[in-house]
Design a protein around this motif. Sequence first.
Motif, PDB file in Angstrom:
ATOM      1  N   PHE A 209       0.840  -1.195   0.000  1.00  0.00           N
ATOM      2  CA  PHE A 209       0.000   0.000   0.000  1.00  0.00           C
ATOM      3  C   PHE A 209       0.878   1.248   0.000  1.00  0.00           C
ATOM      4  O   PHE A 209       2.077   1.196   0.277  1.00  0.00           O
ATOM      5  N   LEU A 211       0.337   5.664   1.013  1.00  0.00           N
ATOM      6  CA  LEU A 211      -0.518   6.731   1.518  1.00  0.00           C
ATOM      7  C   LEU A 211      -0.113   8.032   0.846  1.00  0.00           C
ATOM      8  O   LEU A 211       1.078   8.349   0.747  1.00  0.00           O
ATOM      9  N   THR A 219      -6.238  12.811   2.689  1.00  0.00           N
ATOM     10  CA  THR A 219      -5.312  11.687   2.639  1.00  0.00           C
ATOM     11  C   THR A 219      -5.968  10.536   1.900  1.00  0.00           C
ATOM     12  O   THR A 219      -7.127  10.208   2.148  1.00  0.00           O
ATOM     13  N   LEU A 221      -5.594   6.430   0.512  1.00  0.00           N
ATOM     14  CA  LEU A 221      -4.936   5.139   0.615  1.00  0.00           C
ATOM     15  C   LEU A 221      -4.989   4.468  -0.743  1.00  0.00           C
ATOM     16  O   LEU A 221      -6.048   4.406  -1.375  1.00  0.00           O
ATOM     17  N   GLN A 237     -10.355   3.297   6.910  1.00  0.00           N
ATOM     18  CA  GLN A 237      -9.320   2.572   6.178  1.00  0.00           C
ATOM     19  C   GLN A 237      -8.000   3.341   6.198  1.00  0.00           C
ATOM     20  O   GLN A 237      -6.935   2.759   6.429  1.00  0.00           O
ATOM     21  N   VAL A 238      -8.079   4.639   5.945  1.00  0.00           N
ATOM     22  CA  VAL A 238      -6.868   5.462   5.950  1.00  0.00           C
ATOM     23  C   VAL A 238      -6.218   5.445   7.327  1.00  0.00           C
ATOM     24  O   VAL A 238      -4.998   5.273   7.467  1.00  0.00           O
ATOM     25  N   MET A 241      -4.354   2.170   8.081  1.00  0.00           N
ATOM     26  CA  MET A 241      -3.087   1.993   7.380  1.00  0.00           C
ATOM     27  C   MET A 241      -2.049   3.011   7.833  1.00  0.00           C
ATOM     28  O   MET A 241      -0.847   2.740   7.788  1.00  0.00           O
ATOM     29  N   GLU A 242      -2.491   4.161   8.299  1.00  0.00           N
ATOM     30  CA  GLU A 242      -1.542   5.102   8.902  1.00  0.00           C
ATOM     31  C   GLU A 242      -0.953   4.484  10.178  1.00  0.00           C
ATOM     32  O   GLU A 242       0.258   4.598  10.428  1.00  0.00           O
TER      33      GLU A 242
END
Length: 269
Positions: A209, A211, A219, A221, A237-238, A241-242
Motif C-alpha cells: 500500500f 498513503l 489523505t 490510501l 481505512q486510511v 493503514m496510517e
Amino acid sequence: MTERTHEIWLPFGKMVRAARLEQGLTHRGLAERIQSSHGLISKIENAKRATSKETVLLLDTALKFDGKLVRRWESVIRTQSSPDWFQRAKEYEEQAREMKFFHPLAVPGFFQTPEYSQLVITASSPGITGEQLASITEARRAWRQRLRVGQGLVLNVVIPESAFIAARHEPEVMRGQIDRLLDEAEARSTTIQVLPATSRDLTWTCGAFRLLYLRDTDTLLCAEHALGEEFSDAEEQVSNMEAAFSRLQAWALPPDASRDKMTDYRGSL
C-alpha cells in the motif's frame, strides 16, 4: 480476412466462455441477455476483439460475476496501456505533499530499477508477454522520473530485509537496486528504512500500500492487489493503514542504520 487473436485478452475471454457454459447459455442466449450480437460474444471469448466497459458491465451482471469480470477487464486495460494504468495515480500524486510506501515482499515499484522491476514482474506473472513487460517497466521508470523530488514532495518508505534476500540469486540486479536506494536516501526529503527479517508477521498490513497526503489536507490510501490498485479516502481505512505504517517505522531500523544495512548487504553479494 482472418482477425488476429489479441493474446492479452485471452484470459478474459476464457472467463466469459467458462461462465457462459456453466450457465448453459449459447452465444445467442448470452447475446440476448445483454442485447448484443452473438458474433460479438464469440469474438470476445476468442480474444478477437476488446470490448467497452459498458458491455463488460452487462456481461458481469448477466454471468453473475459480482464485479470480478469488470476488475479483470480493468486490469487488462491497465496492462495494455501504461498511461491508462497510471493516469488516476498521476492525478492524485501531482497534488501530493507527502507519500508513504510499503510492500511486504519487494522494493516498492516507485523505487525500482528497470532490471529489478523486470525480475519482480516475471516472477509474479510468468505468462506475461515481452511487450507487456516492457510497457510496465517503462511506466514505472517514468513514474519516478515524473515525481523527482524538488517541489517539496516528502517520501517515506519501509522495505523488508526479506526483499533483498529474495533477489540474492541475481546479485548484479540487486547491487544496482541497492545503489538506487542509497542514491534516493541522499535526498533530505526521502527517508528509507529497512525492516529487519526478525520483525513480526506482516500479514496484518493487508499487503502492499501507499498513503498520499494531498496539498488540500485530504489523505488517500492506495491498496495494491492481484488485479491492480484501489484508491480510498474512507476515514477508517486510511486511519488503519496510517497506524500500520507507524508500526512499521517503529520496528524498522533508523535511516542511518538502514543505509549501513543496505551497504553491508550489497558488499556481501
